[in-house]
Write a protein that holds these residues in place. Sequence first.
Motif, short mmCIF file in Angstrom:
data_model
loop_
_atom_site.label_atom_id
_atom_site.label_comp_id
_atom_site.label_asym_id
_atom_site.label_seq_id
_atom_site.Cartn_x
_atom_site.Cartn_y
_atom_site.Cartn_z
N LYS A 1 0.85 -1.19 0.00
CA LYS A 1 0.00 0.00 0.00
C LYS A 1 0.89 1.24 0.00
O LYS A 1 1.04 1.91 1.03
N TRP B 1 0.61 4.17 -0.90
CA TRP B 1 -0.01 5.45 -0.55
C TRP B 1 -0.07 5.66 0.97
O TRP B 1 -0.34 6.76 1.43
N ASP B 2 0.19 4.61 1.74
CA ASP B 2 0.15 4.70 3.19
C ASP B 2 1.59 4.63 3.72
O ASP B 2 2.22 3.58 3.71
#
Length: 366
Positions: free
Chosen positions: A311, A313-314
């Motif tokens: 992930k 984006w995290d």
Amino acid sequence: MKEQVKQLAGWRHGGAGGRKGVEVLGDCSALIPTCDRYAMVIRLIGAIAGLPDQPGEVVVIDGAASGDLGERLQAWCRESRPAFDVVYARSERGLTRQRNAAVDLSTREFLYFFDDDTVPQAGYFGEIRRVFEEDRERKIGLIGGLIVNEIERPIVARWKMRLKLGLVPRDLGPGRYFDAANTLPLGMMKDFRGVIPADFISGCSSAWRREVFSTMRFSEYFAGYSQGEDVEASLRAARNWKVMICGDARILHLHAAGGRPVRFERGRVDIVNKYFIWKRHRPNVGAKYKALFWADIPFQFAMDVAAWAQKPWDASPLIRTAGLACGAVECMVRPPRFEEPPVRRQYALAGGEAEPAAAGAGSRGA
């Protein structure tokens, strides 16, 4: 010069006494450190008031800036008329400080600590008290309940890999402390009845013989973020007392969101506090266990980077990894140290209150 006892603002509400179908255990206190979780405290005390076995006293130590919880508790006491005494006090925030204040303000022989997001089940107080009472030689100092909604749960990928790599042995057993400073997740524990020995007890469901606190207190090394404070206190008690888990004392832990530090600080204290406990309680381990301790840190780096890659984006896993790196460097360059002060009573309820029950004979040093 004798240090003064801190006077904490608060009150004591006398209990209404036992009623049909309720056994009040007059030598038991329930102790609840809390901060900004009003609804959970009321839920917990309401759950205790609904049990067939209840303590003689409930002590709430509030670390919140306002006294709103005290007002809500007074209203609850007037409406519910509990069988047990209720003590409320406002304290400086910090879990170990609040735990120590609860010890000083309580007046009974057996001290049951709860997180405010727990719910004890019927028989919880009675079963633990029975184990203490059947210990005629007074060797058991600490007993944990069985957190039934956290046992026999699937093992997360991080722990599967840690076990596969041999960073911690699979047969260690939950509640045991490994010489490389790891402990197994509670989810690996099986349901059981009776009592089993342990090295440490989860602070959210721990019961102590008051006599233990004649020679130790919860360490204020953990006054900031308290990660690992329950493990450290248990290991210190275990030097001189038996530590047990009671499978018949059952409790739910309904984890509350919030109250967690930012991920960087969580990563840092995960390493620094773990190192502090390890060095204090396993100072002379062999090269194998030292290697396993330090090998676990790059393992965690790798797992955090893998989580971020899934992930991207995290960024929180990378932020935690930065905290881990900072903590590891801190342990090597400036290892954490803390000397426990002499044991003494530190807190009292403003206006005075009954003195705590005297510790039994045969007190052991810690």
